[in-house]
Design an enzyme around this catalytic site. Structure first.
Site, PDB file in Angstrom:
ATOM      1  N   ASP A 188      59.364  38.141  53.184  1.00 53.62           N
ATOM      2  CA  ASP A 188      59.169  37.601  54.522  1.00 53.62           C
ATOM      3  C   ASP A 188      57.662  37.702  54.788  1.00 53.62           C
ATOM      4  O   ASP A 188      56.969  38.526  54.174  1.00 53.62           O
ATOM      5  CB  ASP A 188      59.962  38.465  55.510  1.00 53.62           C
ATOM      6  CG  ASP A 188      59.693  38.099  56.941  1.00 53.62           C
ATOM      7  OD1 ASP A 188      59.736  36.911  57.270  1.00 53.62           O
ATOM      8  OD2 ASP A 188      59.409  39.022  57.736  1.00 53.62           O
TER       9      ASP A 188
ATOM     10  N   ASP B  10      55.716  37.405  58.260  1.00 59.01           N
ATOM     11  CA  ASP B  10      55.291  38.153  59.436  1.00 59.01           C
ATOM     12  C   ASP B  10      56.081  39.452  59.587  1.00 59.01           C
ATOM     13  O   ASP B  10      57.299  39.433  59.669  1.00 59.01           O
ATOM     14  CB  ASP B  10      55.489  37.267  60.677  1.00 59.01           C
ATOM     15  CG  ASP B  10      54.555  37.648  61.784  1.00 59.01           C
ATOM     16  OD1 ASP B  10      53.599  38.392  61.526  1.00 59.01           O
ATOM     17  OD2 ASP B  10      54.787  37.221  62.920  1.00 59.01           O
TER      18      ASP B  10
ATOM     19  N   GLY C 256      61.189  37.138  63.441  1.00 52.06           N
ATOM     20  CA  GLY C 256      61.980  36.415  62.446  1.00 52.06           C
ATOM     21  C   GLY C 256      62.747  35.221  62.995  1.00 52.06           C
ATOM     22  O   GLY C 256      63.431  34.524  62.263  1.00 52.06           O
TER      23      GLY C 256
ATOM     24  N   ARG D 169      60.600  29.145  66.207  1.00 55.70           N
ATOM     25  CA  ARG D 169      59.846  28.832  67.439  1.00 55.70           C
ATOM     26  C   ARG D 169      60.782  28.319  68.523  1.00 55.70           C
ATOM     27  O   ARG D 169      60.702  28.705  69.673  1.00 55.70           O
ATOM     28  CB  ARG D 169      58.791  27.773  67.099  1.00 55.70           C
ATOM     29  CG  ARG D 169      57.698  27.660  68.146  1.00 55.70           C
ATOM     30  CD  ARG D 169      56.710  26.582  67.754  1.00 55.70           C
ATOM     31  NE  ARG D 169      56.160  26.787  66.420  1.00 55.70           N
ATOM     32  CZ  ARG D 169      55.458  25.872  65.752  1.00 55.70           C
ATOM     33  NH1 ARG D 169      55.233  24.692  66.312  1.00 55.70           N
ATOM     34  NH2 ARG D 169      54.991  26.111  64.550  1.00 55.70           N
TER      35      ARG D 169
ATOM     36  N   SER E 223      58.184  30.751  59.605  1.00 55.67           N
ATOM     37  CA  SER E 223      57.019  30.178  60.276  1.00 55.67           C
ATOM     38  C   SER E 223      56.565  28.852  59.685  1.00 55.67           C
ATOM     39  O   SER E 223      56.474  28.693  58.468  1.00 55.67           O
ATOM     40  CB  SER E 223      55.855  31.171  60.227  1.00 55.67           C
ATOM     41  OG  SER E 223      54.720  30.572  60.818  1.00 55.67           O
TER      42      SER E 223
ATOM     43  N   ASN F 256      53.657  27.949  60.270  1.00 51.42           N
ATOM     44  CA  ASN F 256      52.230  28.225  60.064  1.00 51.42           C
ATOM     45  C   ASN F 256      51.990  29.096  58.822  1.00 51.42           C
ATOM     46  O   ASN F 256      50.874  29.586  58.621  1.00 51.42           O
ATOM     47  CB  ASN F 256      51.656  28.938  61.292  1.00 51.42           C
ATOM     48  CG  ASN F 256      51.647  28.028  62.511  1.00 51.42           C
ATOM     49  OD1 ASN F 256      51.015  26.975  62.501  1.00 51.42           O
ATOM     50  ND2 ASN F 256      52.367  28.410  63.559  1.00 51.42           N
TER      51      ASN F 256
ATOM     52  N   ASP G 222      61.597  42.471  57.628  1.00 52.98           N
ATOM     53  CA  ASP G 222      61.402  43.423  58.718  1.00 52.98           C
ATOM     54  C   ASP G 222      62.377  43.167  59.873  1.00 52.98           C
ATOM     55  O   ASP G 222      62.420  43.956  60.810  1.00 52.98           O
ATOM     56  CB  ASP G 222      59.973  43.338  59.269  1.00 52.98           C
ATOM     57  CG  ASP G 222      59.755  42.056  60.041  1.00 52.98           C
ATOM     58  OD1 ASP G 222      60.047  40.981  59.482  1.00 52.98           O
ATOM     59  OD2 ASP G 222      59.325  42.130  61.206  1.00 52.98           O
TER      60      ASP G 222
HETATM   61  P1  B16 Z   1      55.965  29.597  63.943  1.00 50.46           P
HETATM   62  P2  B16 Z   1      58.609  35.380  59.597  1.00 50.46           P
HETATM   63  C1  B16 Z   1      58.490  34.297  62.020  1.00 50.46           C
HETATM   64  O1  B16 Z   1      57.864  34.614  60.816  1.00 50.46           O
HETATM   65  C2  B16 Z   1      58.026  35.239  63.116  1.00 50.46           C
HETATM   66  O2  B16 Z   1      58.492  36.555  62.864  1.00 50.46           O
HETATM   67  C3  B16 Z   1      58.605  34.787  64.421  1.00 50.46           C
HETATM   68  O3  B16 Z   1      58.170  35.629  65.471  1.00 50.46           O
HETATM   69  C4  B16 Z   1      58.165  33.330  64.696  1.00 50.46           C
HETATM   70  O4  B16 Z   1      58.765  32.855  65.896  1.00 50.46           O
HETATM   71  C5  B16 Z   1      58.619  32.454  63.530  1.00 50.46           C
HETATM   72  O5  B16 Z   1      58.048  32.955  62.335  1.00 50.46           O
HETATM   73  C6  B16 Z   1      58.191  31.003  63.698  1.00 50.46           C
HETATM   74  O6  B16 Z   1      56.809  30.935  63.669  1.00 50.46           O
HETATM   75  O7  B16 Z   1      55.969  29.354  65.413  1.00 50.46           O
HETATM   76  O8  B16 Z   1      54.608  29.910  63.379  1.00 50.46           O
HETATM   77  O9  B16 Z   1      56.652  28.471  63.181  1.00 50.46           O
HETATM   78  O10 B16 Z   1      58.830  36.774  60.061  1.00 50.46           O
HETATM   79  O11 B16 Z   1      59.891  34.636  59.254  1.00 50.46           O
HETATM   80  O12 B16 Z   1      57.572  35.252  58.515  1.00 50.46           O
HETATM   81 MG    MG Z   2      59.382  38.921  59.750  1.00 46.63          MG
END
Ligand code: B16
Ligand code: MG
Length: 225
Positions: A8, A10, A45, A48, A116, A118, A170
């Site tokens: 993962d 973030d 996790g 958006r 994400s 991003n 996480d």
């Molecule tokens: P984005 P992961 C997740 O990343 C984040 O934990 C979560 O808080 C966020 O809303 C999600 O990505 C989407 O992110 O807005 O950048 O597309 O933990 O799956 O790496």
């Molecule tokens: Mg995460």
């Protein structure tokens, strides 16, 4: 036998929690919606789109239409991406880079499995991109965690059956997604998860020794709570 490790992003490789928080908080303030760190914790996790729905639970006005919601997500993402510009290579400890290299040297295939959209930007900005054999991120996904799609796509990208992959996560949604994919689960400390997992680690740097010493646990599924 575990041949691939899916990380993962973030909360495991990088920590952009505060950036997500600041960006959602800015949107919530503009809309006059209550939002705090505890609510932000529920967004770990989560996609958006689902994050916005959680934020709007505290909005009691007339329901927003799809177009307004799309604009809100875009607004949050603009703020978030501005904040991401602060991220740099030195945000990733050398010990984390060393761990990834060691795992590669041990023969493991490495992938990222992140909700994400991003993820690519973050991996490039922190210089982490070259360490991975495959990136499965939020772009083009039909379902978000706890659906297993993101991890199944990562396993396919690595050319491995799901049963030969372990996921480092996480968040509860991610652990559930990994289990639904039929993969072994490794929970990072700091994560909020009431699910049973195969292994727990405090820091990513423990991964090499933990995987080695408990490879039988990964194979036999000696679960820990
Ligand atoms: P984005 P992961 C997740 O990343 C984040 O934990 C979560 O808080 C966020 O809303 C999600 O990505 C989407 O992110 O807005 O950048 O597309 O933990 O799956 O790496
Ligand atoms: Mg995460």
């Amino acid at each position: 036998m575990i041949k691939g490790i899916i990380f993962d992003l973030d909360g495991v490789l990088v920590f952009t929690d505060q950036y997500h928080y600041q960006a959602w908080k800015k949107l919530a303030n503009r809309l006059g919606i209550y939002f705090d760190e505890k609510i932000n914790h529920r967004l770990r996790g989560v996609s958006r789109r689902e994050s916005l729905e959680i934020l709007l639970e505290n909005y009691h006005g007339a329901p927003f239409g799809e177009k307004e919601k799309a604009e809100m997500m875009e607004e949050k993402n603009r703020t978030y991406r501005e904040l991401l510009k602060n991220m740099k290579r030195s945000d990733i400890p050398q010990s984390v880079r060393d761990t990834l290299v060691q795992l590669k040297n041990l023969g493991y295939l490495l992938a990222v499995g992140s909700s994400s959209k991003n993820a690519g930007t973050i991996l490039e900005q922190t210089g982490l991109l070259p360490y991975f054999d495959y990136i499965s991120d939020g772009n083009g996904l039909r379902h978000s965690k706890p659906h297993p799609e993101v991890f199944l796509k990562a396993a396919e990208g690595l050319g491995l059956p799901p049963g030969e992959c372990a996921v480092v996560e996480d968040a509860q949604s991610g652990i559930c997604a990994a289990k639904a994919a039929g993969m072994k689960t490794i929970l990072m400390k700091g994560g909020n998860c009431s699910e049973s997992v195969d292994l727990k680690i405090q820091r990513l740097e423990e991964l090499v020794s933990v995987i080695y010493s408990s490879s039988s646990a990964l194979v036999t599924g000696a679960f820990c709570k």
